[in-house]
Structure formats: structure tokens, C-alpha cells
Write a protein that holds these residues in place. Structure first.
Motif, PDB file in Angstrom:
ATOM      1  N   MET A 126       3.874  21.719  28.178  1.00 11.27           N
ATOM      2  CA  MET A 126       4.251  20.616  27.316  1.00 11.27           C
ATOM      3  C   MET A 126       5.515  21.085  26.130  1.00 11.27           C
ATOM      4  N   PRO A 127       6.593  20.508  26.115  1.00 17.34           N
ATOM      5  CA  PRO A 127       7.247  20.934  25.097  1.00 17.34           C
ATOM      6  C   PRO A 127       6.751  20.908  23.733  1.00 17.34           C
ATOM      7  N   THR A 128       7.239  21.882  22.715  1.00 17.03           N
ATOM      8  CA  THR A 128       6.696  21.796  21.354  1.00 17.03           C
ATOM      9  C   THR A 128       7.994  22.177  20.538  1.00 17.03           C
ATOM     10  N   THR A 129       7.724  21.733  19.269  1.00 18.79           N
ATOM     11  CA  THR A 129       8.790  21.907  18.124  1.00 18.79           C
ATOM     12  C   THR A 129       8.363  22.711  17.219  1.00 18.79           C
ATOM     13  N   ASP A 130       7.249  23.182  17.199  1.00 18.00           N
ATOM     14  CA  ASP A 130       6.827  24.547  16.434  1.00 18.00           C
ATOM     15  C   ASP A 130       7.296  25.534  16.680  1.00 18.00           C
ATOM     16  N   PRO A 131       8.164  26.243  15.366  1.00 17.81           N
ATOM     17  CA  PRO A 131       9.040  27.421  15.864  1.00 17.81           C
ATOM     18  C   PRO A 131       8.255  28.502  16.421  1.00 17.81           C
ATOM     19  N   LEU A 132       6.922  28.944  15.814  1.00 16.00           N
ATOM     20  CA  LEU A 132       6.207  29.996  16.547  1.00 16.00           C
ATOM     21  C   LEU A 132       5.912  29.906  18.079  1.00 16.00           C
ATOM     22  N   LEU A 133       5.350  28.578  18.415  1.00 12.53           N
ATOM     23  CA  LEU A 133       5.084  28.254  19.835  1.00 12.53           C
ATOM     24  C   LEU A 133       6.439  28.563  20.755  1.00 12.53           C
ATOM     25  N   GLU A 134       7.390  28.036  19.966  1.00 12.54           N
ATOM     26  CA  GLU A 134       8.889  27.935  20.473  1.00 12.54           C
ATOM     27  C   GLU A 134       9.184  29.664  20.640  1.00 12.54           C
ATOM     28  N   HIS A 135       9.071  30.421  19.870  1.00 17.08           N
ATOM     29  CA  HIS A 135       9.417  32.028  20.049  1.00 17.08           C
ATOM     30  C   HIS A 135       8.615  32.509  21.132  1.00 17.08           C
ATOM     31  N   VAL A 136       7.147  31.980  21.056  1.00 18.03           N
ATOM     32  CA  VAL A 136       6.368  32.858  22.121  1.00 18.03           C
ATOM     33  C   VAL A 136       6.622  32.189  23.485  1.00 18.03           C
ATOM     34  N   ALA A 137       6.942  31.139  23.510  1.00 19.16           N
ATOM     35  CA  ALA A 137       7.334  30.445  24.895  1.00 19.16           C
ATOM     36  C   ALA A 137       8.512  31.150  25.537  1.00 19.16           C
ATOM     37  N   ASP A 138       9.414  31.261  24.658  1.00 19.21           N
ATOM     38  CA  ASP A 138      10.698  31.939  24.867  1.00 19.21           C
ATOM     39  C   ASP A 138      10.806  33.334  25.285  1.00 19.21           C
ATOM     40  N   ALA A 139       9.920  34.088  24.671  1.00 23.27           N
ATOM     41  CA  ALA A 139       9.753  35.484  24.902  1.00 23.27           C
ATOM     42  C   ALA A 139       9.452  35.873  26.404  1.00 23.27           C
ATOM     43  N   LEU A 140       9.949  37.067  26.881  1.00 29.73           N
ATOM     44  CA  LEU A 140       9.360  37.635  28.249  1.00 29.73           C
ATOM     45  C   LEU A 140       7.835  37.510  28.008  1.00 29.73           C
ATOM     46  N   ALA A 141       7.250  37.461  29.117  1.00 26.94           N
ATOM     47  CA  ALA A 141       5.675  37.649  29.474  1.00 26.94           C
ATOM     48  C   ALA A 141       5.326  38.863  28.939  1.00 26.94           C
ATOM     49  N   THR A 142       5.684  39.979  28.926  1.00 30.02           N
ATOM     50  CA  THR A 142       5.416  41.107  28.360  1.00 30.02           C
ATOM     51  C   THR A 142       5.435  41.287  26.970  1.00 30.02           C
ATOM     52  N   ASP A 143       6.449  40.429  26.459  1.00 34.15           N
ATOM     53  CA  ASP A 143       6.362  40.692  24.858  1.00 34.15           C
ATOM     54  C   ASP A 143       5.549  39.518  24.047  1.00 34.15           C
ATOM     55  N   ARG A 144       5.222  38.424  24.728  1.00 32.56           N
ATOM     56  CA  ARG A 144       4.549  37.299  23.991  1.00 32.56           C
ATOM     57  C   ARG A 144       3.588  37.798  22.937  1.00 32.56           C
ATOM     58  N   LEU A 145       2.520  38.595  23.611  1.00 33.89           N
ATOM     59  CA  LEU A 145       1.494  38.902  22.668  1.00 33.89           C
ATOM     60  C   LEU A 145       2.104  39.405  21.317  1.00 33.89           C
ATOM     61  N   SER A 146       2.700  40.386  21.578  1.00 33.24           N
ATOM     62  CA  SER A 146       3.503  41.159  20.396  1.00 33.24           C
ATOM     63  C   SER A 146       4.233  40.184  19.358  1.00 33.24           C
ATOM     64  N   VAL A 147       4.932  39.288  19.971  1.00 28.69           N
ATOM     65  CA  VAL A 147       5.972  38.596  19.327  1.00 28.69           C
ATOM     66  C   VAL A 147       4.964  37.617  18.418  1.00 28.69           C
ATOM     67  N   ALA A 148       3.753  36.852  19.019  1.00 27.06           N
ATOM     68  CA  ALA A 148       2.885  35.811  18.532  1.00 27.06           C
ATOM     69  C   ALA A 148       2.348  36.637  17.021  1.00 27.06           C
ATOM     70  N   ILE A 149       1.765  37.976  17.399  1.00 22.95           N
ATOM     71  CA  ILE A 149       0.979  38.629  16.360  1.00 22.95           C
ATOM     72  C   ILE A 149       2.073  39.080  15.213  1.00 22.95           C
ATOM     73  N   THR A 150       3.346  39.444  15.840  1.00 23.82           N
ATOM     74  CA  THR A 150       4.319  39.601  14.608  1.00 23.82           C
ATOM     75  C   THR A 150       4.757  38.836  13.976  1.00 23.82           C
ATOM     76  N   GLU A 151       5.080  37.548  14.540  1.00 22.09           N
ATOM     77  CA  GLU A 151       5.330  36.472  13.751  1.00 22.09           C
ATOM     78  C   GLU A 151       4.386  36.052  12.955  1.00 22.09           C
ATOM     79  N   MET A 152       3.085  35.712  13.358  1.00 25.23           N
ATOM     80  CA  MET A 152       1.903  35.296  12.312  1.00 25.23           C
ATOM     81  C   MET A 152       1.782  36.313  11.163  1.00 25.23           C
ATOM     82  N   ALA A 153       1.907  37.619  11.559  1.00 33.21           N
ATOM     83  CA  ALA A 153       1.812  38.460  10.410  1.00 33.21           C
ATOM     84  C   ALA A 153       2.864  38.209   9.263  1.00 33.21           C
ATOM     85  N   ALA A 154       4.168  37.800   9.576  1.00 30.21           N
ATOM     86  CA  ALA A 154       5.276  37.616   8.709  1.00 30.21           C
ATOM     87  C   ALA A 154       4.964  36.297   8.099  1.00 30.21           C
ATOM     88  N   ARG A 155       4.554  35.256   8.766  1.00 27.79           N
ATOM     89  CA  ARG A 155       4.384  34.015   8.411  1.00 27.79           C
ATOM     90  C   ARG A 155       3.026  33.654   7.561  1.00 27.79           C
TER      91      ARG A 155
END
Length: 455
Positions: free
Chosen positions: A1-30
Motif C-alpha cells: 500500500m502506498p504511503t506518504t510518510d517520508p520515513l516509510l517512503e525512504h525504507v520502501a525505496d531502499a534496497l532490501a539489504t539496506d532497509r533495516l539500517s535506513v530505518a534505524i538511522t532515520e529514526m535516530a536522526a528524527r
């Protein structure tokens, strides 16, 4: 399902290998002060690991892995927060990863030149060979629980590990209860989902103490409760009801075993507004399908046709469920037995759990259902005992309800359970042994063992 939330968009757009790292890094920044993992929940040893701390550990481990480039990493860590950091770092650094629970570490022998990382997150600095970054995505190896035989290692791609993750906005920022081993398939799924959606993971001090689990669920505002039917049944029958009903659970996911109609009704009674899903998944196949209609088993209409995602189900003449993930893959015999009941196929048990009494095949699950239906019985387990005369005998143990129905005694409830078995089952299925126990022990995977007297 599409989402407009920037965090979820960044996670969904990342390579599968990078998704966990992207999610944690973004949450740590925000949201650096937001809880990521709560350990010791439901007890005085409660500890909160925020996203800033988790993100800092991740950055440090990524740096160390990039410096030494090991052939691969296998986990000897046991804490959920450590395993999350190891998984995210290995994915981002394209390092092959093997999740090994305590009882599967003897399987590490073939992982030549791989390094072990424990809860200290330390990395050896004197590796003889530096392995350059591979263009091919690294594998994720997970040990099976041993339900259908000795534990073994199964290779997955990151895409399949994260395939079941929900990234729609309604899943964002929720509390997830972890009662699974975080190094096993189901636990990996829960940890990944909580982090990918910017939620928090709640780890009770003891999953074996229903009151601790209930307090963790309430105190930490858990919204998503994933569990095996065995763990859920123990929670509903043994935890303090006055605490349990205060939980604000929005979603309940049952998996690892079949849920019977009585358990589903009991779950609905405690949490009438919660959405209940039954997930059929294995370490080898990943998630195959999920049932959301609140009924046991699966619709008979699903058999013999392609489901969303290309999965095709069939049933052998002897009742074994067969799965084909896509047209390009082979059929897999699951070892799970099903039976047509009206417009449903309901699970009757595992092929290996069948008890053969004088040539008569007995499914333990059916006997357990009869015993549990007796007022005053909270739970039951059935297994086979060797017999020189009949090959095997049916043995059982039961947990008495606390409190017992008014006027009932434990001996009376036991006698009623045996009478119910004699009335509703054939003679071969009636337990020749029925012990009273304080609780039904479960395996490390949270399942009820039926092959041995004690797990």
C-alpha cells in the motif's frame, strides 16, 4: 500500500539489504529519544534503548565490518537489540549473515572463516583475509526450529526475509511484543517489522511467566501481539485477567502452530476489537499465506488455485498440505495434515506427531481439543508412549483452571476429561495416562512438543 510518510517512503525505496539500517538511522536522526527496544519489560529490571543509542551502535558496527570485511558473520548474541544491530549492519555492509540460536550453534562448522559476534558487538581486528564487497546480494541464513527433524541451516535473500514486512502508515509507530526467540524466523520477523515501521519492541523479562508478559503488554502500550497458539493460550488462561483486559491490543498474529476454534473465540473474548491473523509460514518457505476471517484452518476454495503472490496449495490423498510458491518452484511437502470440514480445511496436526495405537492412527491435537473442552481444564498436551503390546499408547497431561469452577475438584476435572475422551473418541485415542501439571512446557520456538514426555 502506498504511503506518504517520508520515513516509510525512504525504507520502501531502499534496497532490501539496506532497509533495516535506513530505518534505524532515520529514526535516530528524527526521534533520537524515542524508545526502540524495551527489555526486562513487566519487571523491575526494565531498560529502554532509544533510537539514538541503537543508531550509534549500528554506525560503530558498520564501521568495524567495513574495516575488516569478514567472509561472513554468525550470531552468538542473544539480546534482541544486539541481533537487530548485527542484522542491520551486515545488510548494509553486504556481509553474509547467519542467525544461530543457542541450540543450533553446532551448525556453524561449515561457515568457514566466518566470525562470531555476540552481545558485545565486538569484531576481531586481525582477520587474515579481507573479503571485498560482492556484487551479488549476501545471503541470510536461518536455522530451523527442528519441528520436522533436526535443525538445519536455510539460505534466504534479504528480499524474502523482509517480504512480509508491512510498510503502510497504519503499521507505523506501534509497540510490538516479542515472545519469540529473536534469532529464529518468527522472532526475526517481529524485530524487523518493529524497526522498519519506526515502532518499539517490547521484550518481557520472561516469556514463560504469563503475569510478566501481561504486565509488559499493558505497561508498554503494546499494539501488536504476535505469538504461537501455545503461548497465547498460556497467556489467556494463566495471567491475571484484571491486568490482561487492560491491554490495548490492536492486532494479534498467531503462527507456528494451528489455532483451534476455542482459542480463537477466547482471543476474541479478551480483545473484541483486535484484528486477528493466522500466519502460515516456515523457516524454509517464509510466509506462505495468512487467514484473517477469524475461523480455524483455511477456506477450501484456496486449494487448487493460485493465491495472491502466486502461491498454489494442494492436498495429497493422505491429507498432507503441499505448497508451491510459484510456477517456477517445486512443490514442497509441508508435513502438516489437514482435513476437509464443510467449506474449510482444518489442520489436524503434524505427520510426525501421529500416534499409532495397534494400527490406529491418532492425532494428538484432536485429543487435546476434547480435554480442553472440559470445564476446569486450562490446557492440555498429548503424546505417544512406547508400548510392547500396541506399539504406542496415548499419554496426556493437563493444566487445571485457576480458579476451578465452583464445586469442582482437580480429581473431578481429571475424571471428567477422561470421560469426555471415552464419549467423543475411539478407544485407541483415549489417554492411558493423564497427569496433572502446573503448566505445559513449550519448545524454544514457543510450540507444544508432542514427540517426548518433556521438552
Amino acid at each position: 500500500m502506498p504511503t506518504t510518510d517520508p520515513l516509510l517512503e525512504h525504507v520502501a525505496d531502499a534496497l532490501a539489504t539496506d532497509r533495516l539500517s535506513v530505518a534505524i538511522t532515520e529514526m535516530a536522526a528524527r526521534h533520537p529519544e524515542r524508545a526502540a527496544v524495551i527489555t526486562g519489560a513487566g519487571s523491575g529490571s526494565r531498560r529502554v534503548i532509544d533510537y539514538a543509542t541503537l543508531g550509534a551502535s549500528l554506525t560503530a558496527l558498520e564501521t568495524r565490518l567495513d574495516a575488516v570485511r569478514p567472509a561472513g558473520v554468525f550470531t552468538t548474541a542473544e539480546q534482541a537489540e544486539s541481533l537487530i544491530v548485527i542484522a542491520a549492519a551486515c545488510g548494509r555492509q553486504r556481509v553474509p549473515l547467519a542467525f544461530l540460536s543457542r541450540d543450533s550453534r553446532d551448525l556453524a562448522a561449515p561457515l568457514v572463516d566466518w566470525i562470531a559476534i555476540d552481545d558485545s558487538l565486538s569484531v576481531p581486528g586481525d582477520l587474515r583475509t579481507r573479503h571485498e564487497l560482492e556484487s551479488v546480494p549476501p545471503p541470510v541464513i536461518v536455522a530451523t526450529s527442528g519441528t520436522s527433524g533436526p535443525p538445519k541451516l536455510v539460505d534466504h535473500a534479504w528480499d524474502s526475509v523482509l517480504a512480509a514486512a508491512r510498510l503502510a502508515e497504519q503499521w507505523q509507530g506501534l509497540g510490538w511484543l516479542l515472545v519469540y526467540d529473536p534469532a529464529r524466523w518468527a522472532g526475526i520477523q517481529v524485530c524487523a517489522q518493529a524497526m522498519l515501521s519506526g515502532g518499539w519492541l517490547v521484550v518481557p523479562e520472561s516469556r514463560d511467566d504469563p503475569n510478566v508478559v501481561a504486565r509488559a503488554l499493558v505497561d508498554e502500550s503494546v499494539a501488536v501481539l504476535p505469538a504461537t497458539p501455545s503461548l497465547m493460550r498460556r497467556l489467556l488462561t494463566a495471567a491475571d485477567r484484571s491486568v490482561l483486559v487492560r491491554g490495548q491490543v490492536d492486532r494479534i498474529t498467531l503462527g507456528g502452530e494451528a489455532a483451534d476454534a476455542q482459542l480463537l473465540a477466547d482471543v476474541r473474548g479478551f480483545y473484541p476489537l483486535a484484528k486477528i491473523s493466522q500466519v502460515y509460514a516456515t523457516t524454509e518457505l517464509g510466509e506462505v499465506f495468512r487467514v484473517t476471517d477469524g475461523l480455524p484452518g483455511l477456506p477450501a476454495a484456496w486449494i487448487g488455485r493460485s493465491l495472491p503472490g502466486g502461491v498454489r496449495l494442494s492436498v495429497r490423498r493422505d491429507g498432507e498440505l503441499v505448497v508451491q510458491l510459484s510456477r517456477d518452484t517445486a512443490e514442497v511437502l509441508t508435513g502438516d495434515m489437514v482435513e476437509r470440514r464443510g467449506n474449510r480445511y482444518e489442520f489436524t496436526g503434524r505427520r510426525g506427531d501421529v500416534i499409532v495405537v495397534g494400527g490406529v492412527r491418532v492425532q494428538p491435537r484432536r485429543v487435546e481439543e476434547v480435554i480442553r473442552s472440559v470445564p476446569g481444564v486450562a490446557d492440555a498436551r498429548v503424546w505417544g508412549l512406547p508400548s510392547a503390546i500396541t506399539g504406542e499408547l496415548v499419554a496426556a497431561e493437563m493444566v487445571a483452571a485457576d480458579p476451578l469452577p465452583e464445586g469442582a475438584t482437580i480429581d473431578g476435572v481429571r475424571a471428567a476429561a477422561l470421560a469426555a475422551c471415552r464419549d467423543q473418541l475411539d478407544s485407541a485415542s483415549v489417554p492411558r495416562v493423564l497427569d496433572i501439571v502446573k503448566r505445559i512446557a513449550t519448545t524454544a520456538a514457543g510450540k507444544t512438543p508432542r514427540g517426548v514426555r518433556r521438552p
